[in-house]
Motif scaffolding. Structure first.
Motif: not given
Length: 397
Positions: A33-45
């Motif tokens: 559950x902790x892994x699922x809640x902390x998956x990184x997502x980096x969005x460039x604008x």
């Protein structure tokens, strides 16, 4: 929908349970559950100066341009280096406000090295009018390096307002089609065969193409990153609220399994205490995800020019727009005879020789599963009511 009676607790962690015991199985579920809640997502604008990059970053994060922690905005380039803005509720999701390529001395390939291209999951290229040579060069270089990018035409609300003032026979539908065709044609002239352009107003994300953009991003992201995007998205459509509900629903079986494993310990009262702690934490997550915490509701009221009382008036759940405590959860649960019966049965059954602990585990699983599912339904329904009250029925793509 899942039926808790059809789901065997911790079936996906059975081997750990059989070889290492309940404590290890519980730790493994919590780790998952902790892994699922902390998956990184980096969005460039990125985009040229004045294109509305910073306003888009702020809107995506659900905050106003004037709020503390907002990306600075202005009619001139305010971004001189890549700047990270973590989502206020989901710090694993970061939007990066990048300097416009036209404001640097780097060609497209060197620009991508300068902004550390590799760390981004995808790029959003924003323009307030036509996409220019620098935008196209950047997109082609991103494409060459096998990353995803999306063209976003911003400030659509301002364009429509200007067109309405200037045109005798104004048509919103026709004007939107003209803007879209103008952007696509310009990109085709510069080498793109079938470009897709999303028309967006950062001040009115529920209108125009933002919902289509969200659906496209979700579809094209790797599967393990989709929930990270979904939870961070503002509630701009009923469909997004439904998707969030489904994603949260999928976690309940793991939380209920944790409850069952804790119930395996022969300590009277331990399971119920742990369950209440877990439920409080989970309901707080539901509140934030659906925008039903006080801070989110205040931001929504301000942006839609309603009062907080207007939004509160349509909510029916005792769990919305309030502080979640163990006492409140107990009070809400006390209205359910079945929940009280299950909790009583759980505590009573643990004293029965041989079958007592398995029976207590089953009762704990079912009661936790049922309670969380009920609370999730309550808050999802309130989110739909608040959305309808705040943004009305005009949510066309």
């Amino acid at each position: 929908m899942e039926n808790p009676l059809d789901y065997e607790p911790i079936e996906e962690f059975r081997e750990v349970l059989l070889t290492a015991g309940p404590a290890s199985a519980a730790a493994k579920i919590q780790e998952y559950l902790d892994e699922q809640n902390n998956i990184p997502l980096n969005i460039a604008v990125t985009g040229e100066s004045g294109s509305g990059k910073s306003t888009f970053v702020n809107a995506f994060r659900g905050i106003n341009n004037r709020d503390e922690g907002a990306a600075p905005t202005g009619c001139v380039e305010t971004t001189s280096k890549p700047t990270a803005y973590a989502h206020p509720n989901y710090p694993n999701v970061t939007l990066w406000d990048l300097p416009g390529i036209g404001t640097t001395n780097f060609p497209a390939d060197e620009y991508l090295k300068y902004v550390e291209f590799e760390k981004f999951d995808f790029f959003i290229i924003i323009s307030a009018d036509r996409f220019r040579e620098n935008d196209v060069k950047l997109a082609l270089e991103i494409e060459r390096m096998k990353k995803k990018f999306y063209f976003v035409r911003s400030k659509i609300d301002s364009n429509l307002r200007d067109a309405e003032e200037d045109q005798r026979d104004f048509s919103e539908e026709r004007t939107l089609a003209q803007i879209r065709e103008n952007c696509i044609q310009g990109l085709q002239e510069q080498g793109f065969e079938s470009p897709q352009v999303f028309l967006v107003s950062s001040r009115k994300l529920h209108l125009y193409d933002f919902r289509l953009l969200e659906e496209t991003l979700e579809r094209e992201l790797p599967a393990h990153k989709r929930n990270a995007l979904l939870f961070a998205m503002p509630n701009v459509s009923r469909g997004i609220i439904d998707k969030k509900k489904d994603a949260l629903q999928s976690k309940i079986k793991y939380l209920a399994s944790l409850s069952a494993l804790i119930a395996s310990a022969p300590v009277p009262g331990l399971s119920i205490t742990a369950d209440l702690t877990m439920i409080v934490k989970t309901i707080k997550e539901y509140q934030v995800t659906f925008g039903l915490d006080n801070e989110s509701l205040e931001n929504l009221a301000r942006s839609t020019r309603l009062t907080l009382a207007d939004l509160r008036a349509v909510m029916k759940s005792p769990l919305a727009a309030t502080e979640i405590t163990k006492e409140l959860i107990v009070k809400v649960l006390s209205f359910s005879a079945s929940e009280i019966a299950l909790m009583t049965a759980e505590e009573g059954s643990r004293f029965i020789p041989i079958i007592g602990i398995p029976a207590a585990m089953t009762c704990s699983f079912i009661s936790t599963y049922s309670a969380l599912k009920t609370f999730l339904n309550m808050l999802a329904d309130d989110a739909q009511r608040v959305f309808t009250r705040a943004l009305g029925l005009n949510t066309t793509v």
